[in-house]
Design a protein around this motif. Sequence first.
Motif, PDB file in Angstrom:
ATOM      1  N   PHE A   1     -31.890  17.008 133.707  1.00  0.00           N
ATOM      2  CA  PHE A   1     -32.725  15.876 133.317  1.00  0.00           C
ATOM      3  C   PHE A   1     -32.841  15.789 131.794  1.00  0.00           C
ATOM      4  CE2 PHE A   1     -37.186  13.982 133.006  1.00  0.00           C
ATOM      5  CZ  PHE A   1     -36.730  12.686 133.139  1.00  0.00           C
ATOM      6  N   ALA A   2     -32.974  16.946 131.129  1.00  0.00           N
ATOM      7  CA  ALA A   2     -33.074  16.964 129.664  1.00  0.00           C
ATOM      8  C   ALA A   2     -31.798  16.424 129.031  1.00  0.00           C
ATOM      9  CB  ALA A   2     -33.352  18.383 129.180  1.00  0.00           C
ATOM     10  N   HIS A   3     -30.645  16.792 129.588  1.00  0.00           N
ATOM     11  CA  HIS A   3     -29.379  16.285 129.049  1.00  0.00           C
ATOM     12  C   HIS A   3     -29.275  14.775 129.242  1.00  0.00           C
ATOM     13  CE1 HIS A   3     -27.540  20.566 129.599  1.00  0.00           C
ATOM     14  NE2 HIS A   3     -28.314  20.479 128.540  1.00  0.00           N
ATOM     15  N   HIS A   4     -29.786  14.301 130.363  1.00  0.00           N
ATOM     16  CA  HIS A   4     -29.811  12.850 130.604  1.00  0.00           C
ATOM     17  C   HIS A   4     -30.655  12.147 129.543  1.00  0.00           C
ATOM     18  CE1 HIS A   4     -30.353   9.008 132.714  1.00  0.00           C
ATOM     19  NE2 HIS A   4     -31.649   9.153 132.452  1.00  0.00           N
ATOM     20  N   LEU A   5     -31.838  12.683 129.264  1.00  0.00           N
ATOM     21  CA  LEU A   5     -32.716  12.077 128.259  1.00  0.00           C
ATOM     22  C   LEU A   5     -32.060  12.083 126.886  1.00  0.00           C
ATOM     23  CD1 LEU A   5     -36.195  13.581 129.271  1.00  0.00           C
ATOM     24  CD2 LEU A   5     -35.284  11.313 129.812  1.00  0.00           C
ATOM     25  N   ALA A   6     -31.345  13.165 126.558  1.00  0.00           N
ATOM     26  CA  ALA A   6     -30.671  13.252 125.256  1.00  0.00           C
ATOM     27  C   ALA A   6     -29.554  12.222 125.162  1.00  0.00           C
ATOM     28  CB  ALA A   6     -30.133  14.666 125.055  1.00  0.00           C
TER      29      ALA A   6
END
Length: 325
Positions: A108-113
Amino acid sequence: MSKKAAQDAPQPDRLIFPGVAAPLAAEARLWLRRLAGVRRASPLTVEAYARDVRQFFAFLREQSEAPPDFATLAALRPVDIRAFLARRRADGVASRSLLRQLAALRSFAHHLAREGLARVDSLDKIRSPKVARVLPKALPAEAACEMARGEDDDSHRAPWILARDAAVLALLYGAGLRISEALSIRRRDAPVGAVESLTIIGKGGKARAVPVILPARKAIETYLELCPHRLAKDGPLFVGARGGALSPRIVQLTVERLRGALGLPESATPHALRHSFATHLLSRGGDLRSIQELLGHASLSTTQIYTAVDKARLFEAYRAAHPRA
């Protein structure tokens, strides 16, 4: 997973994240939708990742009166992530589940980035929990064959149901299928007569061809002869007592009965038949690359665990091949 199970699984667009800022909740649903669509994650994986992220959001809400938002995630420190993992560990969550939860949060963090919404660098600074490597527990060849025949002498069960269970178990051991893969076979694709192979859609939506040995084909033919229900061509090959799609739980219960009748240990599960398929192929000289293809493993390293299971064959190969053995 069966078609019915996939339909019953929660849809990403309908998942809710209570107590979270609306933009963050909307982005979480978009991320899950992309996992299901672009990455072709299974419905069960999407559901598990949604639950993992929801639990993390609930933890963040406990630490602050304001609903978590993009700024909350960007401001996280490694100590905050460790505190969450410690809380989960205190709740009795095992390392393997913590590992998956951390993988969900990182995804999810990579998606937000990628979307330019927030950078959660603290997640990359957390060391993943160590998970003990559990070797698959294969059954002895004789026990696997007996279980695959599905004979439990239960006079209270209809003959066609006994034949159905025997056919499913024959596929688990004879073709190395997972339960979900066996139950996803459609009637029109049934390996009977001259049909000696199946195309299976495994994890990640990957297709593979598997040969079906004669005993498994005959077990399926017997089941089809006895089955009282009219099976639609596009419907499931294996059905329950009322004609609906067969539940994996029914197969598990069948194996529990067989386990008691045959005096087998608790490790004798439906999945143990798949492990036995691979181990017994390896012991008869099968090469790892071929077994990898038959099992549908994405990586050869996953298949290599069977080399530790079948040490006897490896030592035999060493003694036969080494000049000074």
